[in-house]
Design a protein around this motif. Sequence first.
Motif, PDB file in Angstrom:
ATOM      1  N   ALA A 199       0.832  -1.200   0.000  1.00 31.83           N
ATOM      2  CA  ALA A 199       0.000   0.000   0.000  1.00 31.83           C
ATOM      3  C   ALA A 199       0.869   1.254   0.000  1.00 31.83           C
ATOM      4  O   ALA A 199       1.778   1.392   0.814  1.00 31.83           O
ATOM      5  CB  ALA A 199      -0.912   0.000   1.215  1.00 31.83           C
ATOM      6  N   ILE A 200       0.585   2.145  -0.926  1.00 28.77           N
ATOM      7  CA  ILE A 200       1.301   3.430  -0.974  1.00 28.77           C
ATOM      8  C   ILE A 200       0.651   4.402  -0.005  1.00 28.77           C
ATOM      9  O   ILE A 200       1.311   5.190   0.664  1.00 28.77           O
ATOM     10  CB  ILE A 200       1.272   3.999  -2.421  1.00 28.77           C
ATOM     11  CG1 ILE A 200       1.898   2.998  -3.401  1.00 28.77           C
ATOM     12  CG2 ILE A 200       1.989   5.346  -2.486  1.00 28.77           C
ATOM     13  CD1 ILE A 200       1.761   3.378  -4.861  1.00 28.77           C
ATOM     14  N   ILE A 201      -0.680   4.327   0.061  1.00 28.01           N
ATOM     15  CA  ILE A 201      -1.469   5.182   0.944  1.00 28.01           C
ATOM     16  C   ILE A 201      -2.452   4.305   1.690  1.00 28.01           C
ATOM     17  O   ILE A 201      -3.010   3.369   1.104  1.00 28.01           O
ATOM     18  CB  ILE A 201      -2.278   6.213   0.099  1.00 28.01           C
ATOM     19  CG1 ILE A 201      -1.373   7.328  -0.410  1.00 28.01           C
ATOM     20  CG2 ILE A 201      -3.420   6.807   0.907  1.00 28.01           C
ATOM     21  CD1 ILE A 201      -2.134   8.333  -1.270  1.00 28.01           C
ATOM     22  N   LYS A 202      -2.649   4.591   2.987  1.00 28.96           N
ATOM     23  CA  LYS A 202      -3.645   3.832   3.745  1.00 28.96           C
ATOM     24  C   LYS A 202      -4.795   4.745   4.159  1.00 28.96           C
ATOM     25  O   LYS A 202      -4.569   5.816   4.726  1.00 28.96           O
ATOM     26  CB  LYS A 202      -3.008   3.219   4.988  1.00 28.96           C
ATOM     27  CG  LYS A 202      -2.010   2.116   4.667  1.00 28.96           C
ATOM     28  CD  LYS A 202      -1.764   1.220   5.893  1.00 28.96           C
ATOM     29  CE  LYS A 202      -0.713   0.167   5.604  1.00 28.96           C
ATOM     30  NZ  LYS A 202       0.661   0.711   5.622  1.00 28.96           N
ATOM     31  N   GLU A 203      -6.012   4.270   3.851  1.00 29.11           N
ATOM     32  CA  GLU A 203      -7.216   5.032   4.209  1.00 29.11           C
ATOM     33  C   GLU A 203      -7.186   5.404   5.690  1.00 29.11           C
ATOM     34  O   GLU A 203      -6.850   4.586   6.535  1.00 29.11           O
ATOM     35  CB  GLU A 203      -8.460   4.179   3.894  1.00 29.11           C
ATOM     36  CG  GLU A 203      -9.760   4.927   4.113  1.00 29.11           C
ATOM     37  CD  GLU A 203     -10.979   4.144   3.618  1.00 29.11           C
ATOM     38  OE1 GLU A 203     -10.810   3.111   2.938  1.00 29.11           O
ATOM     39  OE2 GLU A 203     -12.105   4.577   3.908  1.00 29.11           O
ATOM     40  N   GLY A 204      -7.505   6.645   5.979  1.00 25.27           N
ATOM     41  CA  GLY A 204      -7.557   7.096   7.371  1.00 25.27           C
ATOM     42  C   GLY A 204      -6.274   7.732   7.876  1.00 25.27           C
ATOM     43  O   GLY A 204      -6.282   8.457   8.863  1.00 25.27           O
ATOM     44  N   ASP A 219      -4.318   0.604  -7.657  1.00 28.93           N
ATOM     45  CA  ASP A 219      -5.761   0.751  -7.518  1.00 28.93           C
ATOM     46  C   ASP A 219      -6.101   1.422  -6.196  1.00 28.93           C
ATOM     47  O   ASP A 219      -5.412   1.206  -5.199  1.00 28.93           O
ATOM     48  CB  ASP A 219      -6.438  -0.629  -7.548  1.00 28.93           C
ATOM     49  CG  ASP A 219      -6.426  -1.216  -8.944  1.00 28.93           C
ATOM     50  OD1 ASP A 219      -7.227  -0.762  -9.776  1.00 28.93           O
ATOM     51  OD2 ASP A 219      -5.578  -2.111  -9.200  1.00 28.93           O
ATOM     52  N   ALA A 220      -7.200   2.175  -6.209  1.00 33.76           N
ATOM     53  CA  ALA A 220      -7.711   2.765  -4.973  1.00 33.76           C
ATOM     54  C   ALA A 220      -8.851   1.901  -4.458  1.00 33.76           C
ATOM     55  O   ALA A 220      -9.694   1.440  -5.239  1.00 33.76           O
ATOM     56  CB  ALA A 220      -8.200   4.181  -5.237  1.00 33.76           C
ATOM     57  N   PHE A 221      -8.850   1.648  -3.147  1.00 33.66           N
ATOM     58  CA  PHE A 221      -9.896   0.850  -2.498  1.00 33.66           C
ATOM     59  C   PHE A 221     -10.462   1.613  -1.319  1.00 33.66           C
ATOM     60  O   PHE A 221      -9.719   2.288  -0.600  1.00 33.66           O
ATOM     61  CB  PHE A 221      -9.314  -0.477  -1.972  1.00 33.66           C
ATOM     62  CG  PHE A 221      -8.845  -1.406  -3.051  1.00 33.66           C
ATOM     63  CD1 PHE A 221      -9.742  -2.253  -3.693  1.00 33.66           C
ATOM     64  CD2 PHE A 221      -7.502  -1.442  -3.423  1.00 33.66           C
ATOM     65  CE1 PHE A 221      -9.307  -3.120  -4.694  1.00 33.66           C
ATOM     66  CE2 PHE A 221      -7.058  -2.304  -4.416  1.00 33.66           C
ATOM     67  CZ  PHE A 221      -7.961  -3.145  -5.056  1.00 33.66           C
ATOM     68  N   LYS A 222     -11.780   1.454  -1.125  1.00 34.25           N
ATOM     69  CA  LYS A 222     -12.424   2.005   0.063  1.00 34.25           C
ATOM     70  C   LYS A 222     -12.673   0.870   1.046  1.00 34.25           C
ATOM     71  O   LYS A 222     -13.025  -0.243   0.645  1.00 34.25           O
ATOM     72  CB  LYS A 222     -13.773   2.650  -0.303  1.00 34.25           C
ATOM     73  CG  LYS A 222     -13.669   3.884  -1.176  1.00 34.25           C
ATOM     74  CD  LYS A 222     -13.343   5.135  -0.392  1.00 34.25           C
ATOM     75  CE  LYS A 222     -14.540   5.646   0.389  1.00 34.25           C
ATOM     76  NZ  LYS A 222     -14.111   6.767   1.290  1.00 34.25           N
ATOM     77  N   GLU A 223     -12.516   1.164   2.320  1.00 37.46           N
ATOM     78  CA  GLU A 223     -12.758   0.196   3.391  1.00 37.46           C
ATOM     79  C   GLU A 223     -14.100  -0.505   3.201  1.00 37.46           C
ATOM     80  O   GLU A 223     -15.105   0.141   2.896  1.00 37.46           O
ATOM     81  CB  GLU A 223     -12.741   0.979   4.715  1.00 37.46           C
ATOM     82  CG  GLU A 223     -12.804   0.154   5.962  1.00 37.46           C
ATOM     83  CD  GLU A 223     -11.417  -0.322   6.398  1.00 37.46           C
ATOM     84  OE1 GLU A 223     -10.435   0.409   6.168  1.00 37.46           O
ATOM     85  OE2 GLU A 223     -11.353  -1.425   6.972  1.00 37.46           O
ATOM     86  N   ALA A 251      -9.046   6.968   0.843  1.00 39.37           N
ATOM     87  CA  ALA A 251      -9.007   5.621   0.279  1.00 39.37           C
ATOM     88  C   ALA A 251      -7.585   5.088   0.433  1.00 39.37           C
ATOM     89  O   ALA A 251      -6.663   5.847   0.704  1.00 39.37           O
ATOM     90  CB  ALA A 251      -9.415   5.654  -1.196  1.00 39.37           C
ATOM     91  N   SER A 252      -7.436   3.771   0.270  1.00 37.99           N
ATOM     92  CA  SER A 252      -6.091   3.195   0.209  1.00 37.99           C
ATOM     93  C   SER A 252      -5.691   3.068  -1.244  1.00 37.99           C
ATOM     94  O   SER A 252      -6.546   2.848  -2.103  1.00 37.99           O
ATOM     95  CB  SER A 252      -6.076   1.806   0.857  1.00 37.99           C
ATOM     96  OG  SER A 252      -6.371   1.912   2.225  1.00 37.99           O
ATOM     97  N   PRO A 297     -16.587  13.312  -4.308  1.00 40.16           N
ATOM     98  CA  PRO A 297     -17.310  12.073  -4.024  1.00 40.16           C
ATOM     99  C   PRO A 297     -16.737  11.286  -2.852  1.00 40.16           C
ATOM    100  O   PRO A 297     -17.459  10.545  -2.202  1.00 40.16           O
ATOM    101  CB  PRO A 297     -17.161  11.282  -5.317  1.00 40.16           C
ATOM    102  CG  PRO A 297     -15.950  11.845  -5.978  1.00 40.16           C
ATOM    103  CD  PRO A 297     -15.921  13.283  -5.602  1.00 40.16           C
ATOM    104  N   LEU A 298     -15.479  11.427  -2.595  1.00 38.03           N
ATOM    105  CA  LEU A 298     -14.908  10.695  -1.471  1.00 38.03           C
ATOM    106  C   LEU A 298     -15.144  11.438  -0.159  1.00 38.03           C
ATOM    107  O   LEU A 298     -14.945  10.924   0.915  1.00 38.03           O
ATOM    108  CB  LEU A 298     -13.424  10.427  -1.697  1.00 38.03           C
ATOM    109  CG  LEU A 298     -13.106   9.552  -2.917  1.00 38.03           C
ATOM    110  CD1 LEU A 298     -11.615   9.359  -3.072  1.00 38.03           C
ATOM    111  CD2 LEU A 298     -13.779   8.198  -2.824  1.00 38.03           C
ATOM    112  N   HIS A 299     -15.533  12.694  -0.282  1.00 34.69           N
ATOM    113  CA  HIS A 299     -15.948  13.494   0.875  1.00 34.69           C
ATOM    114  C   HIS A 299     -17.273  14.158   0.518  1.00 34.69           C
ATOM    115  O   HIS A 299     -17.318  15.363   0.292  1.00 34.69           O
ATOM    116  CB  HIS A 299     -14.939  14.603   1.188  1.00 34.69           C
ATOM    117  CG  HIS A 299     -13.628  14.097   1.617  1.00 34.69           C
ATOM    118  ND1 HIS A 299     -12.630  13.756   0.750  1.00 34.69           N
ATOM    119  CD2 HIS A 299     -13.128  13.854   2.860  1.00 34.69           C
ATOM    120  CE1 HIS A 299     -11.574  13.339   1.427  1.00 34.69           C
ATOM    121  NE2 HIS A 299     -11.850  13.396   2.710  1.00 34.69           N
ATOM    122  N   PRO A 300     -18.364  13.401   0.442  1.00 35.08           N
ATOM    123  CA  PRO A 300     -19.613  13.960  -0.086  1.00 35.08           C
ATOM    124  C   PRO A 300     -20.103  15.162   0.722  1.00 35.08           C
ATOM    125  O   PRO A 300     -20.859  15.962   0.216  1.00 35.08           O
ATOM    126  CB  PRO A 300     -20.611  12.805   0.025  1.00 35.08           C
ATOM    127  CG  PRO A 300     -19.812  11.585   0.353  1.00 35.08           C
ATOM    128  CD  PRO A 300     -18.510  12.027   0.903  1.00 35.08           C
TER     129      PRO A 300
END
Length: 302
Positions: A199-204, A219-223, A251-252, A297-300
Amino acid sequence: SVSAESLKPTADANDNWTPPSYPKSPEQLERLKKAIQGNFLFSHLDDEQSNQILGALQEKPIPAKDIKVITQGDAGDYFYVVEKGSFDVYVNPAGTVEPGPDGMGNKVGTIEAGGSFGELALMYNAPRAATVISAEAQCTLWAVERVTFRRILLESTFARRRLYEDFLEGVPILSTLTPYERSKIADALETLKFPAGSAIIKEGDAADSFYLLEEGEADAFKEGSDNSVKHYQKGDYFGELALLNDAPRAASVVCATDVKVATLGKEAFARLLGPIKGILRRTKYEGVKSGVEDVDPLHPGN
Ligand code: 1OR
């Protein structure tokens, strides 16, 4: 004039060139170190190169406003780092008849303390591309002459700039920037490698960098979901949302293959990508009904 040294910028182990060394008081040395610390141009030098550059820089006090440090069209002699004050940049486009005050052309930018200028003519053996004048009284510059610039900085720092310029030219999001603005981004980029599956970036997580994908795919993934919300390949970018919104990672981002990314720190992102902030904010994310440009959209809620 351009001498033979320009044809052979690479230091030869057995030539007897040594950089000039200008004596400095402890007070000067402290100011100089402060002026160049945190400047990307000096962050890739080894200890010997750093010491050579510290010795070779000369202090140039600029005691008044409107002093011309560089005149467009002249041959290049020095590269400058701004310790104190600020400098305005004017470009007189080819073919026009002396627009603006004193025929200096149009103001295209301002260089603040911590910035630098005068590298282009020395890098490319070209005439000065712009006129640079002091924008306030009591400015301080540090100058390094062309041979030392070429022998030390061209091989390290500016070799990186050249490498990244080609890549950045093909990055769609940066296409509205001027080539010169892209060069400044090239200076600030750091290369990082990640193995497939990592993972390059971790959600949160808290955010400190922006990423451009140089090699590979991710790829980007949401929890809570196994589906990718976005796929990235060469020239794509990610990590901008948390920086733009000053929020945790939304997102991760996980490597689908081995990946090479070019990253820009938070502060450089704000400074260098300021001109395209609006475009970055309008990025659309997959699975989101379009139509509302400025809803993220990721922060509606925003
Ligand atoms: P130089 O050696 O050519 C003038 O001497 C310096 O002004 C130049 O190096 C750069 O360090 C600096 N275009 C060209 N040179 C610029 C620009 C610039 N901004 C600063 N310099 N811009 C493009 C204008 C069409 C401004 C882009 C924001």
